[in-house]
Design a protein around this motif. Structure first.
Motif, short mmCIF file in Angstrom:
data_model
loop_
_atom_site.label_atom_id
_atom_site.label_comp_id
_atom_site.label_asym_id
_atom_site.label_seq_id
_atom_site.Cartn_x
_atom_site.Cartn_y
_atom_site.Cartn_z
N GLU A 100 -8.67 -3.18 7.23
CA GLU A 100 -8.26 -2.93 6.05
C GLU A 100 -7.00 -1.98 6.41
OE1 GLU A 100 -11.24 -1.19 3.64
OE2 GLU A 100 -12.38 -3.15 3.50
N ARG A 101 -7.35 -0.99 7.30
CA ARG A 101 -6.25 0.19 7.85
C ARG A 101 -5.04 -0.30 8.48
NH1 ARG A 101 -6.09 4.73 5.19
NH2 ARG A 101 -4.82 6.30 6.25
N LEU A 102 -5.16 -1.47 9.20
CA LEU A 102 -4.11 -2.01 10.06
C LEU A 102 -2.74 -2.24 9.15
CD1 LEU A 102 -3.49 -2.88 12.99
CD2 LEU A 102 -3.85 -5.18 12.37
N PRO A 103 -2.75 -2.64 8.13
CA PRO A 103 -1.40 -2.60 7.33
C PRO A 103 -0.76 -1.42 7.41
CG PRO A 103 -2.96 -4.23 6.51
CD PRO A 103 -3.66 -3.22 7.26
N HIS A 104 -1.39 -0.11 7.35
CA HIS A 104 -0.59 1.42 7.43
C HIS A 104 0.22 1.35 8.60
CE1 HIS A 104 -3.06 2.71 3.71
NE2 HIS A 104 -3.80 1.76 4.12
N LEU A 105 -0.13 0.80 9.59
CA LEU A 105 0.52 0.77 10.72
C LEU A 105 1.51 0.03 11.34
CD1 LEU A 105 0.33 2.71 13.38
CD2 LEU A 105 -1.22 1.14 14.49
N CYS A 106 1.19 -1.52 10.98
CA CYS A 106 1.99 -2.76 11.33
C CYS A 106 1.96 -3.69 10.59
CB CYS A 106 1.85 -3.04 12.73
SG CYS A 106 0.13 -3.73 13.03
N GLY A 107 2.76 -4.76 10.71
CA GLY A 107 2.84 -5.98 9.81
C GLY A 107 2.09 -6.99 9.89
N ARG A 108 1.26 -6.93 11.05
CA ARG A 108 0.39 -8.13 11.56
C ARG A 108 -0.77 -8.41 10.41
NH1 ARG A 108 0.32 -7.64 17.15
NH2 ARG A 108 2.39 -6.86 17.83
N ASP A 109 -0.99 -9.78 10.40
CA ASP A 109 -1.93 -10.16 9.48
C ASP A 109 -3.32 -9.85 10.26
OD1 ASP A 109 -3.68 -11.69 7.84
OD2 ASP A 109 -2.80 -13.80 8.51
N PRO A 110 -4.10 -9.10 9.54
CA PRO A 110 -5.37 -8.37 10.16
C PRO A 110 -6.26 -9.33 10.14
CG PRO A 110 -4.93 -7.31 7.77
CD PRO A 110 -3.69 -8.34 8.24
#
Length: 313
Positions: free
Chosen positions: A119-129
């Motif tokens: 849930e937090r990964l999109p705050h850092l980069c554009g990868r598909d979590p």
């Protein structure tokens, strides 16, 4: 006060402000620039490289011009000049937010909460979590920390040392435009070409300095040099390649490989293939390395500006 001292005091104060306060939650100057650039895009957009180049020139030129005017207005006052440089540095660097987001994800992974990390990964980069497991998330975070150390900290300091406040604002404008339009979607393949190429040029010196400083500050300098020399050229980005390869070697981990952006799968070459897989605890190691590289970059920028101004005196 000499210009090199203005930059030294102002940039140091701006980095301290970033360390203490991070990015503002509302009213961030970079967000305001993004809105203005979006408004210009709505007027100028055509599926054509020339119109994209005009968009880039208008937006970057406005940022540089604003910086030049502001710098000229405050030049008679030493205090105001330092304050302006500090404010500009604080506005354009993003080291604290970068490290903070990385650590939030790292703590979630170390606690075994992969869903919270996704849930937090999109705050850092554009990868598909959703396409990533725990190790894949950790690798994505370390790669983002490496690349953004150059984009969000070192590159800005390099151009601040070269051009003062106009250099700081101009670099952030270029970097922001690349994030907005410099990708190869159907809408921006031609319109965003100029922004993407200008970002490659503007990011070139900062990326190489970041790689050098990662070699000096990391735990494995020989491994960092080897990975940079052998693997950087394999990366599709001319600037992310040296940075990610040197970070991989310095940390003793493997980066690169298969990744997914919005359902689009890419197979990138592995960087530092002799290293081990990235683990959750490597996120904290990457964050500390990023901090150290940023501080060293400030020192390099201050010395370089003093040398240049001294020769010109």
């Amino acid at each position: 006060m000499r210009a090199d001292r203005v930059f030294a005091y102002g940039a140091a104060a701006g980095l301290l402000g970033d360390l203490l306060f991070g990015d503002p939650r509302r009213g961030h100057p970079v967000a305001a620039f993004g809105r203005a650039a979006g408004a210009v895009e709505r007027v100028l957009w055509r599926d054509h490289r020339g119109w994209g180049a005009l968009h880039t020139a208008v937006c970057v030129g406005a940022a540089v011009g604003l910086g030049a005017v502001a710098e000229n207005v405050v030049r008679p006052s030493r205090t105001a000049s330092v304050a302006l440089t500090a404010a500009a540095t604080w506005a354009v660097v993003g080291g604290t937010s970068l490290v903070r987001e990385a650590r939030v994800i790292g703590r979630a992974l170390e606690a075994g909460d992969v869903e919270a990390a996704r849930e937090r990964l999109p705050h850092l980069c554009g990868r598909d979590p959703q396409a990533l497991d725990a190790d894949g998330i950790a690798r994505a975070v370390v790669e983002s920390v490496a690349e953004n150390t150059s984009d969000a900290v070192v590159g800005a300091l390099v151009w601040g040392a070269v051009g003062g406040v106009p250099g700081l604002l101009g670099f952030r404008a270029v970097n922001t435009l690349d994030a907005m339009v410099g990708h190869k979607s159907a809408r921006y393949r031609r319109f965003g070409w100029a922004s993407a190429r200008l970002d490659d040029l503007a990011g070139w010196p900062g990326a190489r300095l970041t790689a050098v400083l990662a070699v000096l500050a990391g735990d494995r300098p020989r491994g960092a040099v080897r990975a940079w020399r052998e693997d950087a050229g394999k990366h599709p980005s001319p600037n992310a390649g040296p940075v990610e390869a040197s970070f991989a070697g310095a940390l003793g981990v493997r980066l690169g490989g298969t990744l997914s952006y919005a359902g689009r799968v890419e197979h990138r070459p592995v960087l530092n293939g002799q290293g081990r897989a990235v683990a959750a605890y490597d996120i904290e190691r990457a964050a500390r390395l990023s901090r150290c590289v940023g501080l060293l970059a400030l020192g390099v920028g201050v010395v370089a500006r003093a040398v240049v101004k001294g020769r010109g005196a």
